[in-house]
Design an enzyme around this catalytic site. Sequence first.
Site, PDB file in Angstrom:
ATOM      1  N   HIS A 185      45.780  -7.468 -14.355  1.00  0.00           N
ATOM      2  CA  HIS A 185      46.383  -8.245 -13.114  1.00  0.00           C
ATOM      3  C   HIS A 185      45.470  -9.571 -12.480  1.00  0.00           C
ATOM      4  CE1 HIS A 185      49.131  -8.873  -9.836  1.00  0.00           C
ATOM      5  NE2 HIS A 185      48.005  -8.669  -8.936  1.00  0.00           N
ATOM      6  N   ARG A 207      32.490 -12.517  -7.128  1.00  0.00           N
ATOM      7  CA  ARG A 207      33.124 -11.673  -7.991  1.00  0.00           C
ATOM      8  C   ARG A 207      32.450 -10.036  -7.661  1.00  0.00           C
ATOM      9  NH1 ARG A 207      37.720 -12.191 -10.698  1.00  0.00           N
ATOM     10  NH2 ARG A 207      38.315 -10.288 -12.110  1.00  0.00           N
ATOM     11  N   ARG A 261      39.418 -10.701  -1.370  1.00  0.00           N
ATOM     12  CA  ARG A 261      38.423 -11.505  -1.675  1.00  0.00           C
ATOM     13  C   ARG A 261      38.492 -12.677  -0.698  1.00  0.00           C
ATOM     14  NH1 ARG A 261      37.204 -14.085  -7.724  1.00  0.00           N
ATOM     15  NH2 ARG A 261      35.463 -15.398  -6.857  1.00  0.00           N
ATOM     16  N   ASN A 318      34.814  -2.767  -3.557  1.00  0.00           N
ATOM     17  CA  ASN A 318      36.022  -1.977  -3.903  1.00  0.00           C
ATOM     18  C   ASN A 318      35.562  -0.789  -4.616  1.00  0.00           C
ATOM     19  OD1 ASN A 318      38.542  -3.288  -3.068  1.00  0.00           O
ATOM     20  ND2 ASN A 318      37.573  -5.060  -3.836  1.00  0.00           N
ATOM     21  N   GLY A 343      46.049  -2.257  -4.819  1.00  0.00           N
ATOM     22  CA  GLY A 343      44.849  -3.323  -4.234  1.00  0.00           C
ATOM     23  C   GLY A 343      44.005  -3.813  -5.286  1.00  0.00           C
ATOM     24  N   ASN A 344      43.669  -5.194  -5.132  1.00  0.00           N
ATOM     25  CA  ASN A 344      42.859  -5.959  -6.305  1.00  0.00           C
ATOM     26  C   ASN A 344      41.373  -5.491  -6.059  1.00  0.00           C
ATOM     27  OD1 ASN A 344      45.152  -6.778  -7.631  1.00  0.00           O
ATOM     28  ND2 ASN A 344      45.616  -8.435  -6.031  1.00  0.00           N
ATOM     29  N   GLN A 372      38.506   7.376  -2.487  1.00  0.00           N
ATOM     30  CA  GLN A 372      39.949   7.614  -2.600  1.00  0.00           C
ATOM     31  C   GLN A 372      39.908   8.469  -3.888  1.00  0.00           C
ATOM     32  OE1 GLN A 372      42.722   4.688  -1.991  1.00  0.00           O
ATOM     33  NE2 GLN A 372      41.808   3.960  -0.145  1.00  0.00           N
ATOM     34  N   ASP A 380      53.965  -8.863 -12.167  1.00  0.00           N
ATOM     35  CA  ASP A 380      53.693  -9.801 -12.926  1.00  0.00           C
ATOM     36  C   ASP A 380      55.235  -9.858 -13.981  1.00  0.00           C
ATOM     37  OD1 ASP A 380      50.899 -10.455 -11.984  1.00  0.00           O
ATOM     38  OD2 ASP A 380      50.797  -8.105 -12.718  1.00  0.00           O
TER      39      ASP A 380
HETATM   40  C1  LMR Z   1      50.003 -10.884  -6.203  1.00  0.00           C
HETATM   41  O1  LMR Z   1      49.916 -10.754  -7.338  1.00  0.00           O
HETATM   42  O2  LMR Z   1      50.748 -11.474  -5.535  1.00  0.00           O
HETATM   43  C2  LMR Z   1      48.623 -10.534  -5.589  1.00  0.00           C
HETATM   44  O3  LMR Z   1      47.907  -9.508  -6.153  1.00  0.00           O
HETATM   45  C3  LMR Z   1      47.685 -11.568  -5.220  1.00  0.00           C
HETATM   46  C4  LMR Z   1      46.595 -11.050  -4.399  1.00  0.00           C
HETATM   47  O4  LMR Z   1      45.435 -11.589  -4.655  1.00  0.00           O
HETATM   48  O5  LMR Z   1      46.671 -10.506  -3.309  1.00  0.00           O
END
Ligand code: LMR
Length: 291
Positions: A145, A56, A50, A63, A88-89, A70, A117
Site C-alpha cells: 500500500h 523512511r 510521515r 512504527n 496505519g502506514n 500492539q 486502492d
Molecule cells: C491513503 O491511501 O489514502 C493513505 O494511506 C494515505 C496516507 O499516507 O495517509
Amino acid sequence: CNRFCSILDGVVMELQDCALPLLREVIPTDKVELGFKDLDAAILVGSMPRKEGMERKDLLKANVAIFKTQGAALEKYAKKSVRVLVVGNPANTNCLIASKSAPSIPKENFSCLTRLDHNRARSQVAMRCGVPADAVKNVIIWGNHSSTQYPDVHHAMVNVHGKEVEAYSAVKDDSWLKGDFISTVQLRGAAVIKARKLSSAMSAAKAICDHMRDWWFGTLDGEFMSMGVYAGGNSYGIPEDLIYSFPVHIKNKSWNIHDGLPINDFSRAKMDATAAELVEERDTALSFLSQ
Ligand code: LMR
C-alpha cells in the site's frame, strides 16, 4: 480531561450517533489490557505518520515500536481467533511486525488494508466506461500500500449494458490503462492529502467496512477482492514472509489467494518491484525489532 481524552469523547459521541444496530457498548481507554481483551476483530488505525524531513527509516523505527506493542497486546489479551486489520502506514510492514509479535495467533489472521486502492481502481475504470462502480469486478492490487503498488486490470470485467466485457476491451485505451490509470491509483492517497491537507477519511472508513464485512461474510461467487495477507506458500513467486496484497476469495472467515492467473511480463515486473520494496522495508523493520 486532557486533549486526548476529549478527542476520544468525540469519537464515542460519533459512534453513538451512527445508531449502529450491533453496537452494545463503547469502552474508551488507553489501557491495553482493557482495549485488547477478548477481541474478535481488531482494526489498528493509529501509526506514526510521515512528517516533513523524516527519513523512511525513522518512520519505520517509530512504527515498529508501536506495532510490536500492539502485537504483544493481541498475543496476551485477544482471542486466538481474532481477525486483525492494519490500516496505519506503512500498513503492510506494520502488519508483519504485529504478526511476528503475536506468535500464537495464526499468521492468516493478520491483514492490511488495500481495499481502498482496490476501490480506487474500480472507480477509475467505472468512470472511464461511464458505468457504476459495481459494474466493474476483479481488479487486483498487488503488493504494497504505497506508490509502488500495482493496480492490475488484466483480469477485470466490466458490465456494459448487461454484457460482461474484459476491462481492456471496455476501456479501449491501452495506453491509459498502462500509464495514467496506474499512477492515479498509486498516487491517490497523496493527491487526497494535498487537496484536503488531511489523509483520506471517508473512503478509508468505507474500505475498512468493505474489508471486514467480506472477511466475516465471504466474497461473492466468481469475485475476488484485494487484501494484504501473508505471502507464505503463494503461487505467484512472491517472496515469503511478507504481507503482500493479492486477489483473495473468502469463505467461512478464511481467505485463499486466487491462484492460476496468467501473468504477463508487464505485470511481472511491477509485481516484483513492489515486492522488492516490501523486502527492503521488512529487513529494515526486522533490524529494529531485534534491537
Ligand atoms: C491513503 O491511501 O489514502 C493513505 O494511506 C494515505 C496516507 O499516507 O495517509
